[in-house]
Design a protein around this motif. Structure first.
Motif, PDB file in Angstrom:
ATOM      1  N   GLU A  50     137.188 -48.547   3.271  1.00 10.51           N
ATOM      2  CA  GLU A  50     137.379 -49.723   4.098  1.00 10.51           C
ATOM      3  C   GLU A  50     137.122 -49.411   5.573  1.00 10.51           C
ATOM      4  O   GLU A  50     136.878 -50.311   6.373  1.00 10.51           O
ATOM      5  N   LYS A  51     137.154 -48.127   5.923  1.00  6.98           N
ATOM      6  CA  LYS A  51     136.960 -47.730   7.317  1.00  6.98           C
ATOM      7  C   LYS A  51     135.631 -47.022   7.556  1.00  6.98           C
ATOM      8  O   LYS A  51     135.135 -47.003   8.684  1.00  6.98           O
ATOM      9  N   SER A  52     135.067 -46.432   6.518  1.00  6.70           N
ATOM     10  CA  SER A  52     133.855 -45.641   6.697  1.00  6.70           C
ATOM     11  C   SER A  52     133.019 -45.649   5.424  1.00  6.70           C
ATOM     12  O   SER A  52     133.551 -45.691   4.313  1.00  6.70           O
ATOM     13  N   ASP A  53     131.692 -45.595   5.601  1.00  6.77           N
ATOM     14  CA  ASP A  53     130.776 -45.511   4.465  1.00  6.77           C
ATOM     15  C   ASP A  53     130.553 -44.073   4.014  1.00  6.77           C
ATOM     16  O   ASP A  53     129.816 -43.835   3.058  1.00  6.77           O
ATOM     17  N   GLN A  54     131.179 -43.125   4.704  1.00  2.00           N
ATOM     18  CA  GLN A  54     131.054 -41.738   4.277  1.00  2.00           C
ATOM     19  C   GLN A  54     131.641 -41.583   2.870  1.00  2.00           C
ATOM     20  O   GLN A  54     132.711 -42.091   2.576  1.00  2.00           O
ATOM     21  N   TYR A  55     130.910 -40.923   2.018  1.00  2.00           N
ATOM     22  CA  TYR A  55     131.295 -40.696   0.620  1.00  2.00           C
ATOM     23  C   TYR A  55     131.304 -41.994  -0.187  1.00  2.00           C
ATOM     24  O   TYR A  55     131.975 -42.088  -1.221  1.00  2.00           O
ATOM     25  N   LYS A  56     130.552 -42.971   0.269  1.00  2.00           N
ATOM     26  CA  LYS A  56     130.481 -44.237  -0.463  1.00  2.00           C
ATOM     27  C   LYS A  56     129.691 -44.062  -1.752  1.00  2.00           C
ATOM     28  O   LYS A  56     128.567 -43.551  -1.737  1.00  2.00           O
ATOM     29  N   LYS A  69     140.746 -45.785  -1.371  1.00  2.00           N
ATOM     30  CA  LYS A  69     141.204 -44.640  -0.587  1.00  2.00           C
ATOM     31  C   LYS A  69     141.610 -43.520  -1.536  1.00  2.00           C
ATOM     32  O   LYS A  69     142.126 -43.767  -2.621  1.00  2.00           O
ATOM     33  N   GLY A  70     141.367 -42.290  -1.114  1.00  2.00           N
ATOM     34  CA  GLY A  70     141.770 -41.164  -1.934  1.00  2.00           C
ATOM     35  C   GLY A  70     141.100 -39.888  -1.485  1.00  2.00           C
ATOM     36  O   GLY A  70     140.843 -39.694  -0.302  1.00  2.00           O
ATOM     37  N   GLN A  71     140.781 -39.014  -2.453  1.00  2.00           N
ATOM     38  CA  GLN A  71     140.178 -37.714  -2.174  1.00  2.00           C
ATOM     39  C   GLN A  71     138.813 -37.639  -2.850  1.00  2.00           C
ATOM     40  O   GLN A  71     138.674 -37.905  -4.038  1.00  2.00           O
ATOM     41  N   TYR A  72     137.806 -37.288  -2.049  1.00  2.00           N
ATOM     42  CA  TYR A  72     136.445 -37.140  -2.563  1.00  2.00           C
ATOM     43  C   TYR A  72     136.128 -35.661  -2.725  1.00  2.00           C
ATOM     44  O   TYR A  72     136.402 -34.853  -1.822  1.00  2.00           O
ATOM     45  N   THR A  73     135.571 -35.291  -3.875  1.00  2.00           N
ATOM     46  CA  THR A  73     135.142 -33.916  -4.083  1.00  2.00           C
ATOM     47  C   THR A  73     133.711 -33.893  -4.595  1.00  2.00           C
ATOM     48  O   THR A  73     133.283 -34.764  -5.348  1.00  2.00           O
TER      49      THR A  73
END
Length: 281
Positions: A50-56, A69-73
């Motif tokens: 919701e705040k950033s397209d990083q790791y979209k 929201k959460g953790q991206y690996t």
């Protein structure tokens, strides 16, 4: 394309499982790495779509915005010695490396596995919902009628060893014999799924697409068989390691993950090939 839904019932709460699963993934990663094969952790960062397209991801995680929201690996699996001989013989050089991206927006998680060589001709998607029930919910993934018809449901009882190899079964990782000193849970006897309290279920929806003329059915069936084996063996460990993860906080888990990343980078270059996926000869 095959669609399976594996339902793994466990004697713990949904809240406990979040820590249990992350701890166990770190431990298993070390057990699966060595001799040039194993797991390389490239990224392990928080995400907030919701705040950033990083790791979209390529498609939304969930339409209702509950799981943004959460953790991206991002991990790379080096698998030269962890596939059947027939696959090693036909696989072009460099093709036995796969990428795993995971968006862990607990209690929902999506994992996508791809291969640079196969590109759009191969993907494995695992979507997991964690529910406080005994595996009785019929459509937690909100599948269409068409996909429900194609889906095959498999209930995994972690005391059942039929889908495991002899080398997978260890005396100190046997849920039918283990008793937790910290929680008093276990050993798990006949019919435990109907009586366990607390109880929860991992609903793992697995979709595989492998397009290679003459091999599609064989490879897709092999992968699904291995997924059942991996899920069963892993969750036997999750339960039997209860006293190792029970008192850990999420801060403890993140520190453990950072330490594990460093250990994996070193361990992958040393020693012998390790892990349950190694083909028995």
């Amino acid at each position: 394309m095959l669609i399976f839904e594996y339902r793994v019932v466990l004697p713990m709460t949904v809240e406990e499982y979040q820590r249990a699963q992350l701890f166990s993934v770190a431990e298993v990663s070390k057990n699966e790495t060595g001799g040039g094969d194993g797991i390389e952790v490239k990224t392990n960062d928080p995400f907030d779509l919701e705040k950033s397209d990083q790791y979209k991801p390529e498609r939304p995680l969930k339409a209702d915005k509950l799981y943004t929201k959460g953790q991206y690996t991002h991990k790379i699996y080096h698998l030269q010695h962890k596939v059947p001989t027939f696959m090693r013989l036909i696989a072009p050089k460099g093709s036995l490396t796969v990428h795993e991206e995971a968006w862990n927006a607990y209690p929902y998680c999506r994992t996508v596995i791809t291969n640079d060589y196969m590109k759009e001709n191969f993907y494995l998607i695992i979507e997991t919902m964690h529910y406080p029930d005994r595996g009785e919910s019929e459509n937690v993934h909100s599948l269409s009628e068409a996909k429900l018809k194609d889906r095959q449901v498999v209930l995994i009882d972690i005391t059942d060893t039929k889908c495991l190899r002899a080398s997978d079964i260890k005396a100190d990782e046997d849920p039918s014999k283990f008793k937790s000193q910290k929680t008093g849970r276990g050993p798990l006897g006949p019919g435990w799924i109907k009586t366990a309290n607390p109880v929860m279920c991992c609903y793992k929806l697995v979709t595989i697409h492998f397009k290679w003329w003459g091999l599609q059915n064989k490879v897709e069936s092999y992968v699904m068989k291995q997924e059942q084996r991996i899920f069963s063996n892993f969750h036997r460990q999750v339960f039997c390691w209860t006293d190792k993860w029970y008192d850990l906080t999420m801060d403890d888990i993140r520190a453990l993950e950072d330490k594990t990343k460093q250990e994996l980078d070193k361990q992958r270059q040393e020693g012998e090939v390790r892990g349950m996926a190694v083909e028995e000869r």
